[in-house]
Design a protein around this motif. Structure first.
Motif, PDB file in Angstrom:
ATOM      1  N   ASP A  82       0.846  -1.143   0.027  1.00 14.15           N
ATOM      2  CA  ASP A  82      -0.124   0.002   0.102  1.00 14.15           C
ATOM      3  C   ASP A  82       0.794   1.089  -0.024  1.00 14.15           C
ATOM      4  OD1 ASP A  82      -1.811   1.920   0.850  1.00 14.15           O
ATOM      5  OD2 ASP A  82      -3.269   0.415   1.796  1.00 14.15           O
ATOM      6  N   ASP A  84       0.443   4.008   1.226  1.00  6.99           N
ATOM      7  CA  ASP A  84       0.225   4.343   2.539  1.00  6.99           C
ATOM      8  C   ASP A  84       1.095   3.926   3.705  1.00  6.99           C
ATOM      9  OD1 ASP A  84      -1.482   6.369   1.866  1.00  6.99           O
ATOM     10  OD2 ASP A  84      -3.188   5.611   2.324  1.00  6.99           O
ATOM     11  N   MET A  85       1.698   2.710   3.308  1.00  6.09           N
ATOM     12  CA  MET A  85       2.456   2.063   4.435  1.00  6.09           C
ATOM     13  C   MET A  85       3.763   2.887   4.782  1.00  6.09           C
ATOM     14  SD  MET A  85       4.505  -1.620   4.283  1.00  6.09           S
ATOM     15  CE  MET A  85       3.403  -2.612   4.760  1.00  6.09           C
ATOM     16  N   PRO A  86       3.850   3.288   6.035  1.00  3.68           N
ATOM     17  CA  PRO A  86       5.334   4.125   6.400  1.00  3.68           C
ATOM     18  C   PRO A  86       6.621   3.219   5.987  1.00  3.68           C
ATOM     19  CG  PRO A  86       3.591   3.917   8.234  1.00  3.68           C
ATOM     20  CD  PRO A  86       2.897   3.010   7.116  1.00  3.68           C
ATOM     21  N   TRP A 133       8.048   0.652   8.021  1.00  4.86           N
ATOM     22  CA  TRP A 133       7.439  -0.870   7.906  1.00  4.86           C
ATOM     23  C   TRP A 133       7.715  -1.550   6.650  1.00  4.86           C
ATOM     24  CZ3 TRP A 133       7.104  -2.435  12.476  1.00  4.86           C
ATOM     25  CH2 TRP A 133       6.847  -1.459  13.724  1.00  4.86           C
ATOM     26  N   ARG A 136      11.313  -2.789   7.404  1.00  5.70           N
ATOM     27  CA  ARG A 136      11.408  -3.765   8.403  1.00  5.70           C
ATOM     28  C   ARG A 136      10.626  -5.066   7.895  1.00  5.70           C
ATOM     29  NH1 ARG A 136      13.460  -3.018  13.087  1.00  5.70           N
ATOM     30  NH2 ARG A 136      12.204  -5.036  13.923  1.00  5.70           N
ATOM     31  N   ASP A 137       9.382  -5.040   7.450  1.00  6.42           N
ATOM     32  CA  ASP A 137       8.695  -6.008   7.400  1.00  6.42           C
ATOM     33  C   ASP A 137       8.466  -6.823   6.017  1.00  6.42           C
ATOM     34  OD1 ASP A 137       8.144  -5.691  10.063  1.00  6.42           O
ATOM     35  OD2 ASP A 137       5.949  -5.483   9.985  1.00  6.42           O
ATOM     36  N   GLU A 138       8.845  -5.787   4.981  1.00  6.67           N
ATOM     37  CA  GLU A 138       8.869  -6.322   3.571  1.00  6.67           C
ATOM     38  C   GLU A 138      10.095  -6.523   3.007  1.00  6.67           C
ATOM     39  OE1 GLU A 138       5.853  -6.879   1.921  1.00  6.67           O
ATOM     40  OE2 GLU A 138       4.743  -5.864   3.790  1.00  6.67           O
ATOM     41  N   THR A 170      16.279  -4.359   9.295  1.00  6.36           N
ATOM     42  CA  THR A 170      15.547  -4.109  10.610  1.00  6.36           C
ATOM     43  C   THR A 170      16.555  -3.199  11.497  1.00  6.36           C
ATOM     44  OG1 THR A 170      16.881  -6.183  11.434  1.00  6.36           O
ATOM     45  CG2 THR A 170      14.421  -6.380  10.690  1.00  6.36           C
ATOM     46  N   GLY A 171      17.567  -2.627  10.899  1.00  7.88           N
ATOM     47  CA  GLY A 171      18.378  -1.495  11.674  1.00  7.88           C
ATOM     48  C   GLY A 171      17.557  -0.564  12.075  1.00  7.88           C
ATOM     49  N   LYS A 211      14.626   1.523  13.889  1.00 12.76           N
ATOM     50  CA  LYS A 211      13.670   0.842  14.833  1.00 12.76           C
ATOM     51  C   LYS A 211      12.289   1.309  14.953  1.00 12.76           C
ATOM     52  CE  LYS A 211      17.091  -1.954  16.202  1.00 12.76           C
ATOM     53  NZ  LYS A 211      17.138  -3.086  15.388  1.00 12.76           N
ATOM     54  N   TYR A 212      11.317   0.722  15.726  1.00 13.05           N
ATOM     55  CA  TYR A 212      10.061   1.309  15.770  1.00 13.05           C
ATOM     56  C   TYR A 212      10.050   1.924  17.173  1.00 13.05           C
ATOM     57  CZ  TYR A 212       5.249   1.756  17.320  1.00 13.05           C
ATOM     58  OH  TYR A 212       3.948   2.039  18.064  1.00 13.05           O
ATOM     59  N   GLY A 213       9.721   2.960  17.401  1.00  5.18           N
ATOM     60  CA  GLY A 213       9.636   3.730  18.766  1.00  5.18           C
ATOM     61  C   GLY A 213       8.622   4.279  19.236  1.00  5.18           C
TER      62      GLY A 213
END
Ligand code: FES
Ligand code: FES
Lengths: 152, 747
Positions: free
Chosen positions: A15, A17-19, A22, A25-27, A31-32, A34-36
């Motif tokens: 999408d 709109d996906m930040p 993500w 990280r997810d696609e 992973t460096g 980070k989500y905070g």
């Protein structure tokens, strides 16, 4: 959608709109960053777009036009970037969770301003939280990174 | 487990008559060793040398079964082993190891003892030596917390290294046909008198056949080459290159991403929910209802977050009061009940006050606080073929294992806990809720790994908070000296709250409520401290320095009030009152370092505070400046005494980190309740100290104390009172409530 990250171009089906965070990280399993907080308040997700720091949690993947660099693209354990070397020499990290963001913010600052004053360092780095309170060493490391880059 | 819990309860009545019987029984039962946790998981060609060392052809791996949350524990534990084992720092490899009860923590219990950390009487020594290990083992507290790791590992990890070294020598002796006493070790090799060098790796197989020697003498401090020096942290390169693995960074084939949404009325149930819209979101896999909320499983975290926000809920209320002031009212009412503990009652305060000309008194209070670790709580789990794997950053691996076992019905052999780096812990990750949700998600999607990431909002509003607390004091001076000091603190009990969610229920006083008040080194002739305990309110838990966070603020602000009342310099007065040399030197050191008493510019002021917490005397001075935008903290100085400093640079980091954590809370930390829900949700309304507010800090480490001490927490307690006392010195305004930004602006 095409995303160029750390020199590699990826075609991903997400999408718009996906930040960016993500998508990375997810696609792409990068992973460096980070989500905070997800609301541009902590800086843990900081990456570069065309060399400048952005909060990837608050940038739509669909809006990314330039090249994305994450902490993994800045340098590697065997070939660290000057900022990472400075961080290593000053033994900055405690838990380390905020540090990819801190380092990306510092690298961007030093690109824009190779000889920042204390005040500018404080201001530029204040968008990045560190709950472990590593600030004194971040300050020292930004200065030693500036010296390294200036000397290069 | 049932039996162990009973024993633990019985033996935990430390300080009362029940100890003897319980402990004797415990000692008999419990002194049987646990099985070596490494042996069940050995790979081909790998051998265990004791519980903490794995060896194979390529060399040695040190097991550091401590949660690394930034405090550097894995580095220091590895250094303890490497010191005795004679391997070079560059060759050190570490692994967290499995969750095992063999890795129980003795030192964490010490702080809960009703004996002062300064006391060295026979009884105190007996308790530390004989009772603590038995209780710890009975409770199998495999925890990382309480600033306990350094002390916990100090002997056992060095002994592990020494034992392995001697075993390697015995193996080499056999191979070379010489006496072990003729062999030396250096840099990962056994060296014979003729110069023959055998690498540890080459001795791996044979060393495992040797009977492990016992009672080996440890190297004296004078011969240390690693301990006592600042070593590069083993996790540093990973952490500056983005390659360190936190639990959210685990990627497994076919993995799904999830989040959780639970009742904002904490502890309340979910009456119902409507997920019609959420189910339609592209990428949503499954919505798993629970008693208290739902787990949303999707293709990626963002989709899970988005879908979770589309669910409407019918929440039941919780059992605590709806509004913040009602919470304070409950705490306030506790002062009218009997005290929960009165550890100190010197002289006769009542009599002293009736003789006094003038009495000062005051009331203080502090709010709830969230831990707000940079990494929101989360975990990943996979349930497949009767085996559960759980990846979580956690401070209590066996507790995670226990909850996973109870949710899956699996036995310990089939529940594998993989402890990851924690993006901050501060006490939050000694809980098990994050593991529980991951295991539930894994059960709902058997065969598929699921990562459950909490949103920051969920993390902030579902914490186990630092309790709200109140403090009252009455004091008087006589002949220009402190004469009487009566201090009362009240707060809900962390132990009661823990018991409500399945933790051990421990009879007797909750000593965490009274931490850092009754054992302070002040020789005031009439001196009494009492702690009062309320019924549970919000769920609460250990927050960096536990009772010390609020109690040191109360105590050290009150002492400051007394000094000003008596017309004394607050630091000089503390020095005069101190009846312990180790503490005195700490305060003298910080006075010297900060130039206490020097002439300051008009718009500057300094405040000091001292606390003995977790056995570490810690003194801090803060210098502030009035600017047009408000008060700015410009400098801070801290001196600590840890007995035997193992890694000075790491200790320094913990001290200024703890100080900054305390300053953040003092300046702006507040969690409040409205309509039964937590008001603050993210860093916009629960902000923290940022770079522009962080003072320059200087830290000094002393080594006069008799015992070795850990340093994860002691930096925090004096921060708030030092700042408050500085604000008083600057403005004449005594701030008796936190956070300070309710009353003054900070630049
Ligand atoms: S996660 Fe992006 S700023 Fe916090
Ligand atoms: S090092 Fe832990 S949050 Fe910065």
């Amino acid at each position: 959608m095409k995303l160029t990250v750390n020199g590699d171009t990826h075609d991903i089906d997400v999408d718009e709109d996906m930040p960016l965070l993500w998508a990375l990280r997810d696609e792409l399993n990068i992973t460096g960053p980070k989500y905070g907080c997800g609301i541009a308040m902590c800086g843990a997700c900081t990456v570069h777009i065309d060399g400048l720091a952005v909060r990837s949690c608050s940038v739509r993947a669909g809006d990314v036009e330039g090249e994305v660099t994450t902490i993994e693209g800045l340098g590697s354990p065997d070939a660290m970037h000057a900022v990472q070397e400075a961080w290593n020499e000053n033994q900055v990290a405690q838990c380390g969770y905020c540090q990819p963001g801190q380092i990306m913010a510092a690298a961007s600052l030093l690109t824009l301003n190779p000889e920042p004053t204390d005040e500018i360092i404080d201001q530029a780095m204040s968008a990045n939280l560190c709950r472990c309170g590593t600030y004194p060493r971040i300050r020292a490391a930004v200065k030693s990174a500036a010296a390294k880059l200036g000397g290069a | 487990m049932g039996a162990v819990k009973t024993i633990a309860r019985r033996t935990f009545l430390i300080g009362s008559a029940a100890v003897a019987g319980g402990a004797a029984f415990g000692a008999y039962k419990i002194s049987q060793p646990f099985d070596n946790p490494l042996e069940a998981n050995l790979e081909n060609g790998e051998f265990a040398l004791g519980d903490y060392i794995l060896i194979d052809e390529s060399g040695v791996t040190i097991i550091t079964p401590k949660g690394e949350m930034g405090q550097g524990v894995q580095t220091t534990w590895a250094a303890m082993v490497a010191e005795e084992l004679d391997i070079s720092w560059e060759d050190v490899k570490i692994d967290h190891g499995p969750a095992s009860k063999a890795y129980y923590n003795e030192a964490v219990l010490e702080e809960g003892l009703p004996i002062s950390s300064l006391e060295n009487s026979g009884a105190a020594k007996f308790m530390r030596k004989n009772i603590v290990p038995i209780v710890a083992k009975a409770m199998t507290m495999v925890t990382t917390g309480g600033s306990s790791s350094t002390a916990d590992g100090y002997v056992k990890m060095r002994a592990a290294g020494a034992t392995a070294r001697e075993a390697l020598k015995l193996a080499a002796a056999k191979q070379l046909g010489v006496k072990a006493s003729t062999l030396k070790t250096h840099g990962g090799h056994v060296i014979a008198s003729d110069g023959t060098k055998l690498s540890y790796g080459s001795l791996a197989e044979n060393s495992a056949k040797v009977k492990l020697p016992k009672n080996i003498k440890l190297k004296p401090r004078s011969e240390w080459r690693l301990l006592g020096t600042s070593l590069p942290r083993l996790d540093m390169k990973e952490k500056v290159t983005g390659t360190a693995m936190f639990a959210p960074d685990i990627r497994l084939p076919g993995m799904k991403f999830a989040t959780v949404k639970t009742n904002p009325h904490l502890g309340g149930k979910m009456n119902g929910y409507d997920a019609f819209k959420a189910e339609k979101v592209k990428g949503v896999e499954k919505i798993v209802p629970m008693d208290n909320g739902v787990i949303v499983i999707a293709n990626n975290t963002w989709t899970a977050f988005k879908a979770a926000d589309l669910i409407s809920f019918d929440w039941a209320k919780s059992d605590y009061p709806d509004q913040m002031e009602e919470h304070y009212a409950v705490v306030n009412a506790a002062f009218d009940k009997d005290f929960d503990s009165r550890q100190l009652d010197n002289g006769n305060v009542e009599q002293a006050f009736s003789d006094a000309d003038e009495i000062i008194e005051g009331e203080y209070r502090v709010p709830y606080l969230a831990h707000a670790c940079m990494e929101p709580v989360n975990a990943t789990a996979l349930l497949k073929d009767g085996r559960l794997d759980l990846w979580a950053g956690n401070q209590a691996a066996t507790d995670q294992q226990t909850i996973a076992m109870s949710l899956t019905g699996l036995t310990a052999e089939n529940v594998h806990i993989h402890t990851q780096y924690m993006g901050g812990g501060f006490g939050r990750k000694s809980e098990v809720d994050f593991s529980e949700y991951a295991v539930r998600a894994a059960k709902a999607l058997e065969g598929t790994p699921v990562h459950v990431m909490w949103s920051r909002e969920e993390d902030m509003t579902h914490d186990f908070y630092r309790p709200i607390a109140m403090g009252r004091f009455k004091a008087s001076a006589k002949g220009g000296k402190p004469y009487a000091f009566d201090m009362k603190v009240a707060c809900p009990s962390i132990m009661d709250s823990g018991a409500k969610r399945g933790g051990p229920s421990i009879p007797g006083s909750d000593m965490t409520n009274a931490m850092t008040i009754w054992d302070q080194p002040y020789g005031i002739p009439n001196y009494r401290t009492s702690a009062y305990r309320t019924d549970p309110l919000l769920p609460i838990g250990a927050w960096r320095s536990v009772g010390g966070t609020q109690n040191a603020f109360f105590q050290e602000s009150m002492i400051d009030e007394l000094a000003h009342h008596a017309g004394l310099d607050p630091l000089e007065m503390r020095l005069d009152l101190m009846n312990n040399d180790v503490c005195k030197k700490v305060l003298e050191s910080v006075a010297e370092m900060s130039g206490w008493g020097r002439k300051l510019p008009e718009d500057h002021a300094m405040g000091c505070a001292f606390a003995l917490a977790f056995g570490v005397p810690t003194a801090e001075v803060v210098e502030i400046k009035q600017t047009a935008d408000g008060i700015k903290i410009i400098n801070a100085w801290a001196t600590v005494d840890v007995g035997i400093p193992l890694d000075p640079r790491n200790i320094e980091a913990q001290v200024f980190g703890g100080l900054n954590y305390g300053l953040a809370a003092a300046m702006m930390g507040e969690i409040s309740v409205e309509d039964g829900k937590i008001v603050q949700t993210n860093f916009h309304d629960y902000d923290s100290l940022r770079m522009y507010q962080a003072p320059n800090v200087e830290v000094k480490i002393l080594d006069n104390g008799e015992h070795i001490r850990g340093i994860g927490e002691p930096g925090t307690p004096p921060a708030a009172p030092a700042l408050g006392n500085a604000i008083f010195a600057l403005t004449g305004q005594r701030l008796r409530e936190l956070p300070f930004n309710k009353f003054v602006a900070f630049a």
